[in-house]
Design an enzyme around this catalytic site. Structure first.
Site, PDB file in Angstrom:
ATOM      1  N   CYS A 156       8.252 117.712-122.346  1.00  0.00           N
ATOM      2  CA  CYS A 156       9.523 117.606-121.607  1.00  0.00           C
ATOM      3  C   CYS A 156      10.217 116.262-121.844  1.00  0.00           C
ATOM      4  O   CYS A 156       9.623 115.195-121.659  1.00  0.00           O
ATOM      5  CB  CYS A 156       9.206 117.803-120.124  1.00  0.00           C
ATOM      6  SG  CYS A 156      10.461 117.218-118.981  1.00  0.00           S
ATOM      7  N   TRP A 158       5.340 124.915-113.129  1.00  0.00           N
ATOM      8  CA  TRP A 158       4.371 124.593-114.174  1.00  0.00           C
ATOM      9  C   TRP A 158       2.937 124.764-113.694  1.00  0.00           C
ATOM     10  O   TRP A 158       2.593 124.426-112.563  1.00  0.00           O
ATOM     11  CB  TRP A 158       4.570 123.157-114.670  1.00  0.00           C
ATOM     12  CG  TRP A 158       5.922 122.940-115.245  1.00  0.00           C
ATOM     13  CD1 TRP A 158       6.969 122.286-114.666  1.00  0.00           C
ATOM     14  CD2 TRP A 158       6.407 123.436-116.497  1.00  0.00           C
ATOM     15  NE1 TRP A 158       8.066 122.330-115.490  1.00  0.00           N
ATOM     16  CE2 TRP A 158       7.755 123.027-116.615  1.00  0.00           C
ATOM     17  CE3 TRP A 158       5.840 124.181-117.541  1.00  0.00           C
ATOM     18  CZ2 TRP A 158       8.538 123.336-117.719  1.00  0.00           C
ATOM     19  CZ3 TRP A 158       6.624 124.484-118.643  1.00  0.00           C
ATOM     20  CH2 TRP A 158       7.954 124.073-118.722  1.00  0.00           C
ATOM     21  N   THR A 185      10.868 120.891-110.772  1.00  0.00           N
ATOM     22  CA  THR A 185      10.906 120.247-112.090  1.00  0.00           C
ATOM     23  C   THR A 185       9.882 119.120-112.230  1.00  0.00           C
ATOM     24  O   THR A 185       9.413 118.550-111.251  1.00  0.00           O
ATOM     25  CB  THR A 185      12.305 119.656-112.340  1.00  0.00           C
ATOM     26  OG1 THR A 185      12.658 118.827-111.235  1.00  0.00           O
ATOM     27  CG2 THR A 185      13.345 120.733-112.498  1.00  0.00           C
ATOM     28  N   ILE A 186       9.550 118.827-113.491  1.00  0.00           N
ATOM     29  CA  ILE A 186       8.836 117.609-113.837  1.00  0.00           C
ATOM     30  C   ILE A 186       9.859 116.679-114.506  1.00  0.00           C
ATOM     31  O   ILE A 186      10.852 117.177-115.048  1.00  0.00           O
ATOM     32  CB  ILE A 186       7.633 117.882-114.792  1.00  0.00           C
ATOM     33  CG1 ILE A 186       8.072 118.791-115.958  1.00  0.00           C
ATOM     34  CG2 ILE A 186       6.477 118.457-114.048  1.00  0.00           C
ATOM     35  CD1 ILE A 186       7.032 118.952-117.034  1.00  0.00           C
ATOM     36  N   TYR A 189      21.424 121.122-123.163  1.00  0.00           N
ATOM     37  CA  TYR A 189      21.220 122.227-122.198  1.00  0.00           C
ATOM     38  C   TYR A 189      22.540 122.934-121.890  1.00  0.00           C
ATOM     39  O   TYR A 189      22.572 124.131-121.637  1.00  0.00           O
ATOM     40  CB  TYR A 189      20.586 121.703-120.907  1.00  0.00           C
ATOM     41  CG  TYR A 189      19.138 121.302-121.107  1.00  0.00           C
ATOM     42  CD1 TYR A 189      18.116 122.244-120.983  1.00  0.00           C
ATOM     43  CD2 TYR A 189      18.798 120.014-121.463  1.00  0.00           C
ATOM     44  CE1 TYR A 189      16.796 121.889-121.201  1.00  0.00           C
ATOM     45  CE2 TYR A 189      17.480 119.642-121.684  1.00  0.00           C
ATOM     46  CZ  TYR A 189      16.481 120.585-121.551  1.00  0.00           C
ATOM     47  OH  TYR A 189      15.175 120.231-121.775  1.00  0.00           O
TER      48      TYR A 189
HETATM   49  N1  LIG Z   1      15.187 116.830-112.489  1.00  0.00           N
HETATM   50  C1  LIG Z   1      15.569 116.400-113.811  1.00  0.00           C
HETATM   51  C2  LIG Z   1      15.406 117.519-114.804  1.00  0.00           C
HETATM   52  C3  LIG Z   1      14.000 117.788-115.097  1.00  0.00           C
HETATM   53  C4  LIG Z   1      13.814 119.138-115.765  1.00  0.00           C
HETATM   54  O1  LIG Z   1      14.769 119.903-115.971  1.00  0.00           O
HETATM   55  N2  LIG Z   1      12.554 119.456-116.089  1.00  0.00           N
HETATM   56  C5  LIG Z   1      12.232 120.756-116.661  1.00  0.00           C
HETATM   57  C6  LIG Z   1      11.308 120.601-117.857  1.00  0.00           C
HETATM   58  S1  LIG Z   1      12.093 119.825-119.219  1.00  0.00           S
HETATM   59  C7  LIG Z   1      11.440 121.559-115.637  1.00  0.00           C
HETATM   60  O2  LIG Z   1      10.502 121.051-115.051  1.00  0.00           O
HETATM   61  N3  LIG Z   1      11.800 122.837-115.435  1.00  0.00           N
HETATM   62  C8  LIG Z   1      11.050 123.719-114.565  1.00  0.00           C
HETATM   63  C9  LIG Z   1      11.863 124.304-113.466  1.00  0.00           C
HETATM   64  O3  LIG Z   1      13.084 124.061-113.434  1.00  0.00           O
HETATM   65  O4  LIG Z   1      11.277 124.999-112.615  1.00  0.00           O
HETATM   66  C10 LIG Z   1      17.011 115.909-113.830  1.00  0.00           C
HETATM   67  O5  LIG Z   1      17.840 116.466-113.131  1.00  0.00           O
HETATM   68  O6  LIG Z   1      17.313 114.987-114.554  1.00  0.00           O
END
Ligand SMILES: N[C@@H](CCC(=O)N[C@@H](CS)C(=O)NCC(=O)O)C(=O)O
Length: 335
Positions: free
Chosen positions: A50, A90, A120-121, A183
Site C-alpha cells: 500500500c 484486511w 483503511t491502512i 485513484y
Molecule cells: N486513509 C488514507 C487512504 C488509505 C487507503 O486508501 N488504504 C487502502 C489500501 S492502499 C485501504 O486500506 N483500503 C481498504 C479499505 O478501504 O477498506 C487517506 O485518506 O489518505
C-alpha cells in the site's frame, strides 16, 4: 503539530468522480494528551504493497524509530466484500499487539464500536488504550516526525518550519494529481471523471519533473515530507498504476518521459533506510486482483521494474539478514 486532514479541499469536480472520504480517526500523540509519547506504546499496522502505508514506513525508517514504534504487515487479502455488512477489511496474519486481531475491523473496533465504514491502512494503534490513534497517513507522518524525538536516533526534521508552506504547496499538487490522482482515474464512475483525473495526473507529473530538473529533492536540496509523500506512488507508477489504473491511451511511462523523476526515485532508493521499505514485488501482488496467480503478478513486476531495482527475492534476503520483518504477501484467509 496541528495539521488538519485537509485533503478533501482538493476534491475533484466531475460527475461521479472518485471521492476519498476524510479520515475518520485523527487523534494526536502529544505530551499531556490521552496518547502520550512513549517508547514501545504505539504500533503501526501496514502493508508493503500500500502506497499510503509506504509513506509512514519510509519516515519510521528515516527517523530510525524501529525500536520505538513497532510495526507489522497485514495480508494482501481482504475479508468480505467492501460496502457490505460482512466486510472486515484486511486480513491480519499475525498480531504482535497481543490482542488476537485477525482483521482490520477487529483493530478499529478494539475498545469501542467503530463499525466498518473506513477500514483503511495505515493504522497507528495505541497498545495501552487499545485504540486507533489515527488512520490519516499525513497526520501519522507528522507524529513520527516530531513526537518521538526523545528516542529518535536521527534528529533530522523532515518538516522544518521554514519549509512547511512549500511542503504543503507541493502536497497541493502531488496529493490530488498523483497520490489520489491515479485513484481518480481508476475509480471514477464517468468518462468526465476519468478525463479530469488523467489531466490532473499528467499536469502533476510534468510539474514534479520540472521541479526535479532544478533541485535534488521536491523542496530544494534537502529530503522533506514532500518527498516522503510523493515517493511511494511514483515508485509504483510504471509497474502498477500505469498498467492497472489508466485507460488507453495511457500516456507515457516515467522511464520514457520523466528522466529527472526517475533519477530522483533512484537517488531515494539508494538510501538504505528507504530501500528496506521497498518491495514492488509484493506491491504488484497487493494491487493486481487476488484471483491473478502470483507468478503472473511477479512477471509483471519483473518485466516493468527499473533496471537498477533488485528483484524482490534479493530484497527479501537482505531484509532477513538485517532482521527486518519479512514482506507479507499472503493471500490465504483462515481466520
Ligand atoms: N486513509 C488514507 C487512504 C488509505 C487507503 O486508501 N488504504 C487502502 C489500501 S492502499 C485501504 O486500506 N483500503 C481498504 C479499505 O478501504 O477498506 C487517506 O485518506 O489518505
Amino acid at each position: 503539530m496541528d495539521r488538519e486532514d485537509d485533503e478533501t479541499k482538493y476534491a475533484p469536480k466531475a460527475p461521479e468522480a472518485f471521492l476519498r472520504g476524510p479520515n475518520q480517526l485523527q487523534h494526536w500523540i502529544q505530551v499531556g494528551g490521552a496518547h502520550a509519547p512513549a517508547k514501545g506504546r504505539y504500533h503501526l499496522f501496514i502493508n508493503y504493497g500500500c502506497g499510503w502505508s509506504h509513506q509512514v514506513m519510509l519516515l519510521r525508517a528515516l527517523k530510525g524509530l524501529e525500536d520505538v514504534v513497532s510495526m507489522s504487515h497485514l495480508g494482501v487479502k481482504r475479508i468480505g466484500r467492501m460496502r457490505t455488512p460482512e466486510y472486515r477489511g484486511w486480513f491480519v496474519p499475525e498480531d504482535p499487539t497481543g490482542n488476537g486481531f485477525c482483521s482490520a475491523f477487529g483493530i478499529y473496533n478494539s475498545n469501542h464500536e467503530y463499525g466498518s465504514s473506513q477500514l483503511t491502512i495505515p493504522i497507528l494503534f495505541d497498545r495501552e488504550l487499545k485504540k486507533v490513534v489515527s488512520n490519516d497517513p499525513a497526520q501519522i507522518l507528522l507524529m513520527l516526525n516530531s513526537a518521538f524525538e526523545e528516542w529518535a536516533p536521527t534528529a533530522v526534521d523532515f518538516y522544518p518550519t521554514g519549509l512547511q508552506g512549500e511542503i504543503e504547496d507541493m502536497n497541493g499538487v502531488v496529493f490530488p494529481g498523483i497520490n489520489d490522482g491515479v485513484y481518480r482515474c481508476w475509480l471514477g464512475g464517468s468518462d468526465e471523471a476519468y478525463q479530469e483525473g488523467f489531466a490532473g495526473l499528467q499536469a502533476a507529473l510534468s510539474f514534479v519533473e520540472s521541479r526535479l530538473q532544478k533541485s535534488s529533492f521536491l523542496c530544494g536540496e534537502e529530503l522533506t515530507l514532500a518527498d516522503v509523500r510523493a515517493f511511494p506512488h511514483l515508485f509504483r507508477f510504471d509497474v502498477i498504476y500505469h498498467k492497472m489504473m489508466l485507460r488507453e491511451p495511457r500516456g507515457p511511462l516515467l522511464m520514457d518521459n520523466c528522466p529527472a523523476t526517475v533519477r530522483w526515485l533512484q537517488r531515494l532508493f539508494e538510501i538504505p533506510a528507504i530501500q528496506q521499505t521497498c518491495d514492488l514485488e509484493v506491491a504488484t501482488r497487493f494491487y493486481f486482483p487476488a484471483s491473478m496467480p502470483d507468478e503472473e503478478c511477479d512477471d509483471i513486476y519483473a518485466k516493468a521494474k527499473y533496471s537498477w531495482m533488485p528483484l524482490g527475492a534479493e530484497l527479501e534476503t537482505k531484509r532477513r539478514a538485517e532482521e527486518l520483518p519479512e514482506a507479507s504477501a499472503r493471500k490465504d484467509v483462515d481466520c
